[in-house]
Scaffold this motif. Structure first.
Motif, PDB file in Angstrom:
ATOM      1  N   ASN A  34       0.834  -1.232   0.070  1.00  0.00           N
ATOM      2  CA  ASN A  34      -0.119  -0.184   0.078  1.00  0.00           C
ATOM      3  C   ASN A  34       0.811   1.344   0.051  1.00  0.00           C
ATOM      4  O   ASN A  34       0.052   2.313   0.137  1.00  0.00           O
ATOM      5  N   ARG A  56      -3.521   4.551  -0.892  1.00  0.00           N
ATOM      6  CA  ARG A  56      -4.450   5.221  -0.576  1.00  0.00           C
ATOM      7  C   ARG A  56      -4.410   6.745  -1.324  1.00  0.00           C
ATOM      8  O   ARG A  56      -3.450   7.628  -0.672  1.00  0.00           O
ATOM      9  N   ASP A  57      -5.312   7.141  -2.005  1.00  0.00           N
ATOM     10  CA  ASP A  57      -5.259   8.790  -2.167  1.00  0.00           C
ATOM     11  C   ASP A  57      -5.744   9.604  -1.393  1.00  0.00           C
ATOM     12  O   ASP A  57      -6.475   9.086  -0.320  1.00  0.00           O
ATOM     13  N   GLU A  59      -7.640  11.786   0.840  1.00  0.00           N
ATOM     14  CA  GLU A  59      -9.048  12.040   1.134  1.00  0.00           C
ATOM     15  C   GLU A  59      -9.928  10.921   0.620  1.00  0.00           C
ATOM     16  O   GLU A  59     -11.012  10.696   0.977  1.00  0.00           O
ATOM     17  N   GLU A  60      -9.305   9.685   0.044  1.00  0.00           N
ATOM     18  CA  GLU A  60      -9.873   8.588   0.007  1.00  0.00           C
ATOM     19  C   GLU A  60     -10.428   7.731   1.068  1.00  0.00           C
ATOM     20  O   GLU A  60      -9.562   7.699   2.136  1.00  0.00           O
ATOM     21  N   SER A  61     -11.664   7.265   1.006  1.00  0.00           N
ATOM     22  CA  SER A  61     -12.306   6.516   2.282  1.00  0.00           C
ATOM     23  C   SER A  61     -11.487   5.424   2.354  1.00  0.00           C
ATOM     24  O   SER A  61     -10.967   4.708   1.465  1.00  0.00           O
ATOM     25  N   ARG A  62     -11.560   4.631   3.576  1.00  0.00           N
ATOM     26  CA  ARG A  62     -11.226   3.560   3.860  1.00  0.00           C
ATOM     27  C   ARG A  62     -11.525   2.296   2.966  1.00  0.00           C
ATOM     28  O   ARG A  62     -10.941   1.651   2.408  1.00  0.00           O
ATOM     29  N   GLU A  63     -12.939   2.433   2.678  1.00  0.00           N
ATOM     30  CA  GLU A  63     -13.783   1.425   1.981  1.00  0.00           C
ATOM     31  C   GLU A  63     -13.349   1.606   0.423  1.00  0.00           C
ATOM     32  O   GLU A  63     -13.377   0.473  -0.191  1.00  0.00           O
ATOM     33  N   SER A  64     -13.298   2.576  -0.198  1.00  0.00           N
ATOM     34  CA  SER A  64     -12.998   3.030  -1.460  1.00  0.00           C
ATOM     35  C   SER A  64     -11.465   2.162  -1.560  1.00  0.00           C
ATOM     36  O   SER A  64     -11.079   1.512  -2.587  1.00  0.00           O
ATOM     37  N   HIS A  65     -10.588   2.566  -0.836  1.00  0.00           N
ATOM     38  CA  HIS A  65      -9.073   2.221  -0.989  1.00  0.00           C
ATOM     39  C   HIS A  65      -9.105   0.579  -0.976  1.00  0.00           C
ATOM     40  O   HIS A  65      -8.631  -0.097  -1.903  1.00  0.00           O
ATOM     41  N   ARG A  68     -10.501  -1.139  -3.983  1.00  0.00           N
ATOM     42  CA  ARG A  68      -9.523  -1.136  -5.210  1.00  0.00           C
ATOM     43  C   ARG A  68      -8.371  -2.210  -4.966  1.00  0.00           C
ATOM     44  O   ARG A  68      -8.021  -2.698  -5.904  1.00  0.00           O
TER      45      ARG A  68
END
Ligand code: 3YE
Length: 206
Positions: A34, A56-57, A59-65, A68
């Motif tokens: 990561n 992880r971008d 501002e990206e949420s944990r769920e979105s990361h 992916r």
């Protein structure tokens, strides 16, 4: 043949050790980090293991990361996930959507959970520590235990010397053993418990 997806944030020395030992014939199908530049990536590539980076971008949420990550892993064939110094808390969704996930924690759980296990061990003055290979469940460091290895604490230890001993004398033994038991079909994971050879304890299986 058990195929492993290895997740690491840094050096991933347990994953590389598991690759060297190929316990029970298990092999790494992919190493995912990561963090761009995690040393495990070059080390894995040199061994011919496919690698992936999913950062992880901002501002990206944990769920979105995580989604992916799951998406990225879906391109690989594996039946076990092994965390090794992977510095992320996984969501229940990840746990449900992926095969059994193992983690190695550098203490004899349930003593000294959390980030600073070696510091806690030294502060407590215990004479024996070790490591725990456990199944990852929603609650961090609390999943059912697969196997443990005890390691002595010496008077002149600091966090670094203890960390190295726990890695070399503890994790390098316990993690390949847990993987081998999986590869040999001897581990059952059901209703929050782990069995080895159908047993929850007692005699220590080889
Ligand atoms: N997730 C679940 N259950 C487990 N992850 C690990 C074990 C384990 C797990 O048993 N559900 C440090 C993670 C702790 C932390 O707080 N990370 C932050 C982000 C830090 C950053 O990226 O800068 C976070 O929010 O995830 C592996 C060991 C986890 C160690």
């Amino acid at each position: 043949m058990t195929k492993i997806a290895g997740l690491a944030s840094n050096r991933g020395r347990n994953l590389l050790h598991i690759d060297d030992r190929a316990p029970g014939g298990a092999e790494l199908a992919v190493v995912l980090a990561n963090e761009e530049g995690a040393p495990v990536l070059d080390a894995a590539s040199e061994r011919g293991i496919p690698t992936e980076v999913v950062e992880r971008d901002a501002e990206e949420s944990r769920e979105s990361h995580e989604r992916r990550i799951v998406e990225c892993l879906s391109g690989y064939d594996f039946d076990l996930v092994c965390l090794d110094g992977y510095m992320r808390i996984l969501t229940e969704e990840f746990v449900e959507r992926t095969p059994t996930t193992l983690n190695v924690h550098p203490s004899l759980l349930p003593s000294f959970p959390g980030m600073d296990a070696h510091e806690q061990v030294l502060d407590a003055g215990v004479r024996t520590t070790g490591c725990t290979v456990h199944v990852v469940t929603e609650e961090v460091d609390a999943g059912p235990i697969v196997t443990q290895e005890a390691v002595p604490v010496y008077e002149d230890d600091d966090e670094n010397s203890l960390k190295e001993r726990v890695l070399r004398e503890g994790e390098f033994t316990a993690y390949p053993r847990a993987v081998r038991w999986f590869a040999e079909g001897r581990v059952g994971v059901e209703d929050g418990t782990v069995t080895v050879d159908g047993d929850r304890g007692g005699d220590f299986p080889e």
